[in-house]
Enzyme design. Structure first.
Site: not given
Length: 484
Positions: A182, A291
């Site tokens: 996904k 990140c």
């Protein structure tokens, strides 16, 4: 404009709920139409993965390796077309899309083609047991064997539509798992290209399934499906918490790579130019949407002013603009909503009393979601711009006096993904690294060793992947015991 279809059970399927537009962050034009899967179609994808699992998990490692290796070659064959699509839907510069997205995606398929051939058995020392309720005395042998988990849902982030999905799909397949992917709603089209490469490479129907949607419902269905055994997620800590709650109810395995607010400790004896170059990548690499970026600089007072001045000069020389222009270093952020979020943090930094040294104004472009590289100095650790993940080209600088204070400031936060230490005293750098509550520490570098374990402490995640550690993450350990 071609409308993309879902990929379920080896078939390209029309979505039940139509399509949505994928927007180019640089031009605000439409890149393509991504499919809106229904909850039923997501469940169908998970059921297809479940049906394909028994046969795929029993294939010879050599067969899985050959498919992954062919997929890598097919991605490389069409590399320029993939680069153009990745640049258009993610806003990355062409050089980044080519070298850090598509090329790294292919390299990860190649790496886990080799990974499929790694031994899965580990010997356990024999044990001598006395006679008792469990049977006669004897010497008992044992081995620990890594077995596939089953069906893995891979939910990927928008900042790298090739490397991040490949880093999940390739080791999962190498271990004999089947997957439901996904992708992030902002740039999912590249992942369908990846699925097409795997299909052409010979991945059996159902081993790889891709479903997309612009609303959270598609991801929720991919997590709570009873056919799913594990969820591998890269994204925000807030979303990771919600996924973990669902996984906990179903006792599903998790691999979570969540937020980061990397601390960069710069000591008085550091090579300041090297530190500036390393920290400066926050301004440019994915426009700060990464990140692992050293966004929270903690500088010793003896070099504080020099470091701030160096970062300001670095930011001033970065060309912000069209990511298709070879001269561009800083492209747009992913969306208008995210640009507004980053700008809100910049305004918050002003209100909190931080000193704005560079940036702070929206670049003068008629179109595109651009944010200027922004530097705040004279920050304190209680400011939200210091504590919260901004995920944009914004760096904050906090002063410190001695080593103990520097470490305390670095560890005073919710995140612990990757921290950094700059010092010419290697013994001190490694000592400090041992005191930092982070899953990784870069000593005088922002570079990575792609065989080293990757993951976070605290709210930065659960589990480790990359290299052989990814194979371990997508496997369960089974003990086999026998009498000697």
């Amino acid at each position: 404009m071609r409308a993309q279809r879902l990929f379920i059970a080896g078939e390209w399927v029309e979505p039940d709920d139509g399509h949505y537009e994928v927007i180019d962050p640089a031009t605000e034009g439409v890149v393509g139409l991504a499919p809106e899967a229904s909850r039923t179609q997501v469940r169908d994808a998970a059921a297809a993965a479940r049906a394909a699992f028994p046969a795929w998990s029993r294939t010879k490692p050599e067969e899985r390796a050959a498919i992954l290796d062919r997929a890598a070659s097919l991605v490389q064959r069409d590399g320029e077309a993939h680069t153009e699509l990745a640049r258009a839907e993610s806003g990355a510069t062409t050089a980044t899309a080519r070298g850090m997205q598509v090329a790294v995606g292919a390299a990860r398929f190649r790496r886990y083609a080799k990974g499929a051939l790694e031994p899965v058995e580990q010997a356990v020392p024999p044990q001598i047991n006395a006679a008792g309720p469990m049977g006669r005395s004897g010497v008992f042998g044992a081995i620990a064997v890594r077995r596939p988990v089953g069906v893995v849902t891979c939910i990927t982030s928008y900042n790298n539509p090739w490397a991040n999905p490949a880093g999940k799909v390739a080791p999962a397949l190498a271990m004999g798992n089947t997957v439901v992917v996904k992708p992030a709603p902002q740039d999912p089209l590249s992942v369908y290209r990846m699925a097409a490469a795997l299909e052409e490479a010979g991945a059996p129907p159902g081993t790889v399934n891709v479903v997309t949607g612009s609303a959270p419902a598609v991801g929720e269905a991919a997590v709570d499906s009873p056919d799913v055994d594990m969820v591998s997620f890269t994204g925000s800590t807030a979303v990771g918490r919600r996924i973990a709650e669902v996984c906990g109810r179903g006792m599903k395995r998790q691999l979570m790579e969540l937020g980061g607010k990397g601390a960069a400790l710069v000591f008085d004896d550091a090579d300041i130019e090297a530190a500036v170059r390393g920290i400066g990548t926050t301004f440019s690499f994915y426009s700060g949407q990464i990140c692992t970026a050293p966004t929270r600089v903690i500088a010793q007072r003896g070099v504080y002013d020099r470091l701030v001045e160096g970062l300001a000069r670095y930011a001033a020389h970065l060309k912000v603009g069209d990511p298709s222009d070879p001269a561009t270093v800083v492209g747009p952020v992913i969306s208008a909503a995210h640009r507004d979020r980053v700008e809100a943090y910049v305004e918050l930094g002003r209100k909190e009393g931080a000193r704005l040294v560079a940036g702070g104004e929206r670049p003068a472009y008629d179109r595109g979601f651009y944010v200027a590289p922004t530097l705040f100095a004279d920050c304190t650790n209680d400011m939200r711009v210091v504590r919260e993940e901004i995920f944009g080209p914004v760096v904050v600088v906090v002063p410190f006096d001695d080593e103990e204070e520097g470490v305390a400031l670095a560890d005073d936060g919710d995140y612990g993904l990757i921290d950094y230490v700059w010092s010419s005293d290697v013994a001190r750098a490694f000592r400090v690294a041992g005191e930092l509550r982070a899953g990784g520490v870069g000593v005088n570098t922002v570079g990575r060793n792609m065989e080293a374990p990757f993951g976070g402490f605290k709210r930065s995640g659960v589990g480790r992947d990359v290299g052989s550690y990814a194979l371990h993450a997508y496997s369960e350990l089974q003990a086999v015991v026998w009498p000697g």
